[in-house]
Design a protein around this motif. Structure first.
Motif, PDB file in Angstrom:
ATOM      1  N   UNK A 123      44.186  62.722  40.381  1.00 27.21           N
ATOM      2  CA  UNK A 123      43.787  61.350  40.698  1.00 27.21           C
ATOM      3  C   UNK A 123      42.328  61.268  41.128  1.00 27.21           C
ATOM      4  N   UNK A 124      41.761  60.099  40.983  1.00 25.58           N
ATOM      5  CA  UNK A 124      40.417  59.873  41.506  1.00 25.58           C
ATOM      6  C   UNK A 124      40.431  59.970  43.029  1.00 25.58           C
ATOM      7  N   UNK A 125      41.438  59.371  43.640  1.00 24.66           N
ATOM      8  CA  UNK A 125      41.673  59.462  45.086  1.00 24.66           C
ATOM      9  C   UNK A 125      43.163  59.723  45.262  1.00 24.66           C
ATOM     10  N   UNK A 126      43.534  60.797  45.925  1.00 25.26           N
ATOM     11  CA  UNK A 126      44.944  61.173  46.048  1.00 25.26           C
ATOM     12  C   UNK A 126      45.617  60.321  47.117  1.00 25.26           C
ATOM     13  N   UNK A 127      46.498  59.416  46.679  1.00 26.55           N
ATOM     14  CA  UNK A 127      47.182  58.509  47.594  1.00 26.55           C
ATOM     15  C   UNK A 127      48.683  58.741  47.658  1.00 26.55           C
ATOM     16  N   UNK A 132      51.115  59.858  42.001  1.00 28.26           N
ATOM     17  CA  UNK A 132      51.339  61.027  41.149  1.00 28.26           C
ATOM     18  C   UNK A 132      52.306  60.691  40.015  1.00 28.26           C
ATOM     19  N   UNK A 133      53.340  59.900  40.323  1.00 24.97           N
ATOM     20  CA  UNK A 133      54.255  59.444  39.264  1.00 24.97           C
ATOM     21  C   UNK A 133      53.494  58.682  38.186  1.00 24.97           C
ATOM     22  N   UNK A 134      52.651  57.748  38.603  1.00 25.77           N
ATOM     23  CA  UNK A 134      51.911  56.920  37.648  1.00 25.77           C
ATOM     24  C   UNK A 134      51.018  57.777  36.759  1.00 25.77           C
ATOM     25  N   UNK A 135      50.342  58.742  37.354  1.00 25.62           N
ATOM     26  CA  UNK A 135      49.418  59.562  36.578  1.00 25.62           C
ATOM     27  C   UNK A 135      50.165  60.509  35.640  1.00 25.62           C
ATOM     28  N   UNK A 136      51.256  61.080  36.106  1.00 22.84           N
ATOM     29  CA  UNK A 136      52.052  61.952  35.237  1.00 22.84           C
ATOM     30  C   UNK A 136      52.553  61.178  34.018  1.00 22.84           C
ATOM     31  N   UNK A 138      51.456  58.226  32.851  1.00 24.71           N
ATOM     32  CA  UNK A 138      50.337  57.729  32.049  1.00 24.71           C
ATOM     33  C   UNK A 138      49.688  58.809  31.207  1.00 24.71           C
ATOM     34  N   UNK A 139      49.555  60.004  31.769  1.00 27.64           N
ATOM     35  CA  UNK A 139      48.984  61.123  31.020  1.00 27.64           C
ATOM     36  C   UNK A 139      49.916  61.520  29.877  1.00 27.64           C
ATOM     37  N   UNK A 140      51.209  61.575  30.176  1.00 32.19           N
ATOM     38  CA  UNK A 140      52.182  62.046  29.180  1.00 32.19           C
ATOM     39  C   UNK A 140      52.220  61.143  27.951  1.00 32.19           C
ATOM     40  N   UNK A 141      52.399  59.828  28.157  1.00 33.63           N
ATOM     41  CA  UNK A 141      52.583  58.987  26.968  1.00 33.63           C
ATOM     42  C   UNK A 141      51.293  58.822  26.178  1.00 33.63           C
ATOM     43  N   UNK A 142      50.145  58.917  26.835  1.00 32.88           N
ATOM     44  CA  UNK A 142      48.898  58.897  26.067  1.00 32.88           C
ATOM     45  C   UNK A 142      48.745  60.183  25.261  1.00 32.88           C
ATOM     46  N   UNK A 203      42.337  56.027  39.710  1.00 30.55           N
ATOM     47  CA  UNK A 203      42.985  55.698  40.977  1.00 30.55           C
ATOM     48  C   UNK A 203      44.067  54.674  40.688  1.00 30.55           C
ATOM     49  N   UNK A 204      45.316  55.093  40.786  1.00 32.31           N
ATOM     50  CA  UNK A 204      46.420  54.250  40.349  1.00 32.31           C
ATOM     51  C   UNK A 204      47.187  53.697  41.541  1.00 32.31           C
ATOM     52  N   UNK A 205      48.217  52.897  41.234  1.00 34.46           N
ATOM     53  CA  UNK A 205      49.045  52.303  42.281  1.00 34.46           C
ATOM     54  C   UNK A 205      49.688  53.392  43.130  1.00 34.46           C
ATOM     55  N   UNK A 206      49.693  53.186  44.438  1.00 29.98           N
ATOM     56  CA  UNK A 206      50.248  54.196  45.337  1.00 29.98           C
ATOM     57  C   UNK A 206      51.385  53.671  46.195  1.00 29.98           C
ATOM     58  N   UNK A 207      51.636  52.358  46.145  1.00 30.99           N
ATOM     59  CA  UNK A 207      52.745  51.772  46.912  1.00 30.99           C
ATOM     60  C   UNK A 207      53.789  51.251  45.933  1.00 30.99           C
TER      61      UNK A 207
END
Length: 336
Positions: A123-127, A132-136, A138-142, A203-207
């Protein structure tokens, strides 16, 4: 004969982006490929977004009301001078070779007019774990869709100016899926490449609550945009089987009394949901292990429910109001 490199304008729409804009602009400054200009479109922010852009010496355009990313990008396009336009979301920080690699694809594949990239796993900023779910995911389907595609994703994207001159600007009636709709208008006339050589930290959604609300609101445009598509469907982030299974899990809970209080049907559908995308399951297990995988798919289930609910609501809104969705106005051309 000396061949001059193409001019590149960086366009960054920003709304209340003080948390991440500095990192985004610092990453632009570190690009190996020089840029001609950097334009930040401050979409009626109420924080220090404008001050940060000025500190980096950007050209700053400020709107008097929040009109959404499509309108902000259009304003940046009209104000820019580059032959190529490098779009970045304000919460993205491209790797130093991102622009260089995108330019190489445009140079080596003359029929390609648009190159967009993927999110890094870091992440750009680890929140925390929700991000982490969002980035995993997002990375996977792209990564799964790398290659020639029909969809444009503008989080990190290099595109030829001539595309906008030909097919028009972003549809300002859309506050989500505006890049998908533009890619559909490009059709087969312009090649589009999704590449894993153009990478940005995001930097993705964290809440969880904020994530579910965003997914619900954004997915309301899925059906209107799909109904307006002129060609084959573009990139899909979610498996249709997983969406159906996710929707069926809570729908079968009322059957539990028939099985002595044991929600057997719901558990079976939950298992189907988890294995509906075996590649995603293997990817999460390999990256984060079984404990996090359980958390991942619990959040993923809630996200899919938000997506389906939003899509149904959006479809009903479109039936009641045909102005809810793409305008299909393709006459708004750039002045250059």
């Amino acid at each position: 004969m000396l061949i001059m490199p193409p001019t590149v304008s960086v366009i960054i729409p920003a709304h209340n982006s003080a948390k991440t804009l500095g990192a985004c602009l610092e990453a632009v400054r570190r690009q190996r490929q020089p840029v001609t200009e950097v334009i930040v479109v401050d979409d009626a922010s109420t924080d220090d977004t404008g001050a940060i852009a000025r500190r980096f010496g950007c050209r700053l355009l400020v709107t008097d009301r929040n009109a959404g990313p499509a309108a902000a990008r259009n304003r940046g396009i009209r104000a820019s001078t580059g032959e190529l336009l490098f779009f970045l979301d304000s919460d993205c920080a491209p790797e130093p070779d991102a622009l260089e690699n995108a330019l190489a694809i445009l140079r080596d594949e003359p029929d390609v007019a648009c190159v967009h990239g993927i999110y890094a796993l870091e992440p750009l900023i680890d929140d925390g774990p929700v991000e982490a779910y969002r980035l995993l995911h997002g990375h996977y389907w792209r990564l799964r869709n790398v290659g020639r595609v029909r969809t444009t994703l503008f989080a990190v994207c290099l595109i030829r100016r001539e595309v906008f001159t030909s097919v028009g600007l972003f549809d300002e009636n859309l506050r989500a899926s505006e890049d998908v709709e533009l890619g559909d208008r490009m059709g087969d006339r312009y090649g589009i490449v999704l590449t894993d050589t153009v990478v940005c930290r995001h930097d993705d959604d964290s809440r969880l609550g904020a994530l579910l609300r965003k997914q619900f609101h954004r997915s309301q445009l899925l059906i209107p945009v799909a109904l307006a598509e002129r060609g084959p469907a573009g990139i899909r982030a979610n498996s249709p089987v997983a969406l159906v299974a996710a929707t069926s899990v809570p729908a079968t809970l009322p059957l539990a009394p028939l099985a002595g209080g044991w929600p057997a049907a719901s558990l079976l559908l939950l298992a189907l949901f988890v294995v509906a995308e075996p590649g995603l399951l293997r990817f999460v297990l390999r990256r984060r292990g079984p404990a996090y995988a359980a958390f991942f798919f619990a959040v993923h289930l809630l996200v899919q429910l938000a997506v389906v609910t939003g899509a149904v609501v959006g479809g009903l809104r479109h039936l009641a109001d045909r102005d809810f969705g793409p305008t299909r106005a393709t006459t708004a051309k750039t002045p250059r």
